[in-house]
Scaffold this motif. Structure first.
Motif, PDB file in Angstrom:
ATOM      1  N   THR A  34       0.869  -1.166   0.000  1.00 18.65           N
ATOM      2  CA  THR A  34       0.000   0.000   0.000  1.00 18.65           C
ATOM      3  C   THR A  34       0.911   1.223   0.000  1.00 18.65           C
ATOM      4  O   THR A  34       1.714   1.405   0.916  1.00 18.65           O
ATOM      5  CB  THR A  34      -0.910   0.021   1.248  1.00 18.65           C
ATOM      6  OG1 THR A  34      -1.719  -1.153   1.238  1.00 18.65           O
ATOM      7  CG2 THR A  34      -1.792   1.253   1.253  1.00 18.65           C
ATOM      8  N   THR A  36       1.287   5.099   0.392  1.00 19.61           N
ATOM      9  CA  THR A  36       0.564   6.227   0.956  1.00 19.61           C
ATOM     10  C   THR A  36       1.103   7.523   0.355  1.00 19.61           C
ATOM     11  O   THR A  36       2.291   7.638   0.058  1.00 19.61           O
ATOM     12  CB  THR A  36       0.713   6.280   2.487  1.00 19.61           C
ATOM     13  OG1 THR A  36       2.095   6.355   2.815  1.00 19.61           O
ATOM     14  CG2 THR A  36       0.112   5.037   3.133  1.00 19.61           C
ATOM     15  N   THR A  38       2.424  11.229   0.180  1.00 20.50           N
ATOM     16  CA  THR A  38       3.234  12.062   1.068  1.00 20.50           C
ATOM     17  C   THR A  38       3.751  13.266   0.294  1.00 20.50           C
ATOM     18  O   THR A  38       3.880  13.225  -0.927  1.00 20.50           O
ATOM     19  CB  THR A  38       4.410  11.262   1.672  1.00 20.50           C
ATOM     20  OG1 THR A  38       5.042  12.061   2.671  1.00 20.50           O
ATOM     21  CG2 THR A  38       5.421  10.857   0.641  1.00 20.50           C
TER      22      THR A  38
END
Length: 160
Positions: A34, A36, A38
């Motif tokens: 996964t 994410t 940023t």
């Protein structure tokens, strides 16, 4: 009775026969990650908006600096700038003790879009996965202040 040689051959034949009938089975192994989103606005230091040395009679003095933002590819972001440490009366100010020089920061080279910290005053962009240089344009409308070195610190915030 079997000789040792015959027994060895017989055993090898038996083992070979069992090896020819070996069975197998399979299973699916899932590999996952996964990612994410940023954004980073501090890994490369900003380039200061440095107006240099100007006379107290100077008007509309321009300078530019830059921020660097690195966001996950496809990640939408906004960058806001606060009013600075010496903000007062609705204006950004550089300070030298109790003396001030008013200035403004802009999102565009034409200096028509004031850079703020709200939705209307922030700069929107989309991450590319590598550092993006974001120019910051400044203007001192009037330098009519006592001689000396003036500074201010503005906080840049990236929201994603």
């Amino acid at each position: 009775m079997l000789s040792l040689r015959q027994l060895s051959i017989f055993t090898a034949c038996l083992l070979g026969a069992y090896g020819a009938h070996a069975a197998s089975d399979t299973a699916n192994l899932t590999v996952k990650v996964t990612i994410t989103a940023t954004c980073n606005i501090h890994s490369v230091s900003p380039t200061d908006v440095d107006f240099g040395s100007i006379q107290s009679t100077a008007i509309d003095t321009d300078a530019a600096g830059a921020l660097s933002v690195n966001c996950t590819p496809g990640t939408d972001y906004t960058i806001g700038l606060d009013g600075g440490e010496n903000f007062s009366g609705g204006e950004r100010r550089m300070a030298k003790g109790t003396d001030y020089v008013a200035y403004e920061l802009y999102r565009d080279a034409g200096r028509s879009q004031v850079w703020g910290n709200d939705l209307a005053g922030s700069l929107a962009g989309t991450g590319s996965g590598s550092a993006q240089t974001i120019p910051v344009y400044g203007r001192i409308a009037s330098a009519n202040s006592p001689a000396g070195d003036y500074t201010d610190v503005v906080i840049a915030t990236v929201t994603y």
